[in-house]
Design a protein around this motif. Sequence first.
Motif, PDB file in Angstrom:
ATOM      1  N   LEU A 186      13.147 -31.190  -9.012  1.00 35.44           N
ATOM      2  CA  LEU A 186      12.724 -30.746  -7.680  1.00 35.44           C
ATOM      3  C   LEU A 186      13.224 -31.818  -6.710  1.00 35.44           C
ATOM      4  CD1 LEU A 186      10.801 -28.541  -6.312  1.00 35.44           C
ATOM      5  CD2 LEU A 186       9.174 -30.442  -6.124  1.00 35.44           C
ATOM      6  N   SER A 237      14.615 -31.711   0.289  1.00 36.71           N
ATOM      7  CA  SER A 237      15.691 -31.199   1.145  1.00 36.71           C
ATOM      8  C   SER A 237      15.760 -32.061   2.416  1.00 36.71           C
ATOM      9  CB  SER A 237      15.395 -29.752   1.527  1.00 36.71           C
ATOM     10  OG  SER A 237      14.204 -29.729   2.296  1.00 36.71           O
ATOM     11  N   CYS A 267       9.644 -38.221  -4.726  1.00 38.00           N
ATOM     12  CA  CYS A 267      10.233 -37.419  -3.648  1.00 38.00           C
ATOM     13  C   CYS A 267      10.787 -38.275  -2.513  1.00 38.00           C
ATOM     14  CB  CYS A 267       9.229 -36.400  -3.125  1.00 38.00           C
ATOM     15  SG  CYS A 267       9.361 -34.869  -4.034  1.00 38.00           S
ATOM     16  N   GLY A 299      10.977 -24.677   2.136  1.00 37.74           N
ATOM     17  CA  GLY A 299      12.239 -25.352   2.470  1.00 37.74           C
ATOM     18  C   GLY A 299      12.157 -26.870   2.408  1.00 37.74           C
ATOM     19  N   VAL A 347       9.430 -25.405  -2.461  1.00 36.32           N
ATOM     20  CA  VAL A 347      10.724 -24.709  -2.381  1.00 36.32           C
ATOM     21  C   VAL A 347      10.656 -23.593  -1.330  1.00 36.32           C
ATOM     22  CG1 VAL A 347      12.350 -23.250  -3.664  1.00 36.32           C
ATOM     23  CG2 VAL A 347      11.353 -25.284  -4.757  1.00 36.32           C
ATOM     24  N   ARG A 348       9.538 -22.828  -1.365  1.00 37.69           N
ATOM     25  CA  ARG A 348       9.392 -21.695  -0.433  1.00 37.69           C
ATOM     26  C   ARG A 348       9.446 -22.155   1.019  1.00 37.69           C
ATOM     27  NH1 ARG A 348       5.365 -19.705  -3.134  1.00 37.69           N
ATOM     28  NH2 ARG A 348       3.821 -20.644  -1.762  1.00 37.69           N
ATOM     29  N   CYS A 370       5.072 -26.928  -6.622  1.00 42.45           N
ATOM     30  CA  CYS A 370       6.546 -26.977  -6.606  1.00 42.45           C
ATOM     31  C   CYS A 370       7.108 -25.737  -5.912  1.00 42.45           C
ATOM     32  CB  CYS A 370       7.104 -27.078  -8.027  1.00 42.45           C
ATOM     33  SG  CYS A 370       6.682 -28.635  -8.842  1.00 42.45           S
ATOM     34  N   GLU A 371       6.530 -24.574  -6.243  1.00 47.24           N
ATOM     35  CA  GLU A 371       7.021 -23.330  -5.629  1.00 47.24           C
ATOM     36  C   GLU A 371       6.791 -23.344  -4.127  1.00 47.24           C
ATOM     37  OE1 GLU A 371       6.625 -20.444  -9.554  1.00 47.24           O
ATOM     38  OE2 GLU A 371       5.152 -20.240  -7.920  1.00 47.24           O
ATOM     39  N   ALA A 373      11.951 -28.591  -0.349  1.00 47.71           N
ATOM     40  CA  ALA A 373      12.629 -29.079  -1.555  1.00 47.71           C
ATOM     41  C   ALA A 373      13.450 -27.944  -2.147  1.00 47.71           C
ATOM     42  CB  ALA A 373      11.599 -29.586  -2.570  1.00 47.71           C
ATOM     43  N   THR A 374      14.361 -28.312  -3.031  1.00 47.45           N
ATOM     44  CA  THR A 374      15.108 -27.293  -3.768  1.00 47.45           C
ATOM     45  C   THR A 374      14.942 -27.585  -5.258  1.00 47.45           C
ATOM     46  OG1 THR A 374      17.100 -28.651  -3.672  1.00 47.45           O
ATOM     47  CG2 THR A 374      16.860 -26.971  -1.972  1.00 47.45           C
ATOM     48  N   TRP A 375      15.139 -26.543  -6.062  1.00 43.53           N
ATOM     49  CA  TRP A 375      15.068 -26.710  -7.519  1.00 43.53           C
ATOM     50  C   TRP A 375      16.476 -26.499  -8.060  1.00 43.53           C
ATOM     51  CZ3 TRP A 375      12.499 -28.699 -11.319  1.00 43.53           C
ATOM     52  CH2 TRP A 375      12.753 -28.297 -12.629  1.00 43.53           C
ATOM     53  N   ASP A 376      17.055 -27.524  -8.702  1.00 45.70           N
ATOM     54  CA  ASP A 376      18.446 -27.381  -9.161  1.00 45.70           C
ATOM     55  C   ASP A 376      18.539 -27.156 -10.667  1.00 45.70           C
ATOM     56  OD1 ASP A 376      17.990 -29.804 -10.384  1.00 45.70           O
ATOM     57  OD2 ASP A 376      19.398 -30.956  -9.172  1.00 45.70           O
TER      58      ASP A 376
END
Length: 424
Positions: free
Chosen positions: A402, A405, A359, A393, A390-391, A386-387, A395-398
């Motif tokens: 992962l 951000s 990361c 903010g 993302v939740r 991971c969730e 990180a993002t999942w593309d």
Amino acid sequence: MQNKLRVLVTRVEYPQSVPWSWGSLFVKPRALYLHIPFCKAKCLYCDFDSRALGGCELDAAMDRYCTALASQIDTYGAAGELDEVETVYIGGGTPSLLGARLVSLVERVRGYCDPVEFTCEANPESFTLELAQALREAGVTRISLGVQTLDAGELKAIGRIHSAEQAMLAIAQVKAVGFSTSCDVMCGLPGQTLESFGRTLETLMTLRLDHISVYPLQLEEGTPLARLEEQGRIAVPDEDFQAACMDLAVEMLTGAGFERYEVASYAQPGQRCRHNIAYWTGKPYLGLGRSAAGMFDIPSAAEMCNLGTYPFYTSGANPSSALHEGRVRYRQLDDEGVQFDTEHLTPREAMAEDLMLACRMTDGIGIDLLKRAAALIPELELRAACEAAVRSGLATWDGRALVPSHLGWLEGNELFGLLWALAC
Ligand code: SF4
């Protein structure tokens, strides 16, 4: 951290035999780091392991140190353990202060391996065209210069002893000799403004560098700069200013064709620092010299111990029968390579560490690494972490990775905390 074995090794007793061996699992070091703990003067913010000695005392200390370091290189080299080294990095401290001794160390290492990338750190006040040419001939491919800023007031405020003109001259010499050229720059310095930081970057960009690292100033406890700040004698910009500088660096450097591939690192295409990437992708590395760190998986370390060359595993710190897997990390504590601080990570801890390190990079945590992680960490926990990233903010999942951000990098400790929690 749980399940961590911390051992302070105070004497070397090479084991005659080690009762376990993993044979084909043996992975030799891919990266080699040599630490040079000398500087001409201590910068006001510095808490690294480096000594600033005067005249004759410095020369004698550097002679002794280089002799001991050369002997360590010979020990590992003669045992074949440098055979697969792909990258070498001589850092410090100020390696360029060694002068001809540095060239000899490079030649010594080159006698045992043929790395694709060979970096030496240098500071402008101790760098000359003559040294540059000798290093190039000896096989160095890349120079990393400690520039920090090109503003005279800022250089003075942090106790750097070079001038902006010396830094520019050193860059010109490095380029003239044909090295891949990297510069370190700092933000959040006393007296720095966004404009002055931008001016430093703008000037550096005109010099067609291959790589730039941008670090925020850390006020380390006990340093002269921290004391000055406590006494109210200097003002150090806050974290918001540092974040604004990091954002400006992204804008300016990516606009000039650099790619940000790690939180602090920018490279022109094909110029990423392979040595640092080895650290961030879990490759085994050997560190020699006082305060140098190394890292191996346990089977490899055990095999090396069988070869009798890895003193960080003495009989006292031997994993004996309990620790057959996972990772060992160590730091050399003395000049001669006989005292080590050794730490053991379980396989799960090592994997959590790999996730955190991934990361740091723009590539983030790819599916391959996630699949390997799922073999050691319950999938539900991995997915939940991971969730959560993302939740919130961070990180993002593309669909393939992962990816940290902008917020994830600004709030790095939160993201790292989520991933490190997977260690147990
Ligand atoms: S040059 Fe680097 S290692 Fe030496 S005193 Fe300054 S910050 Fe520390």
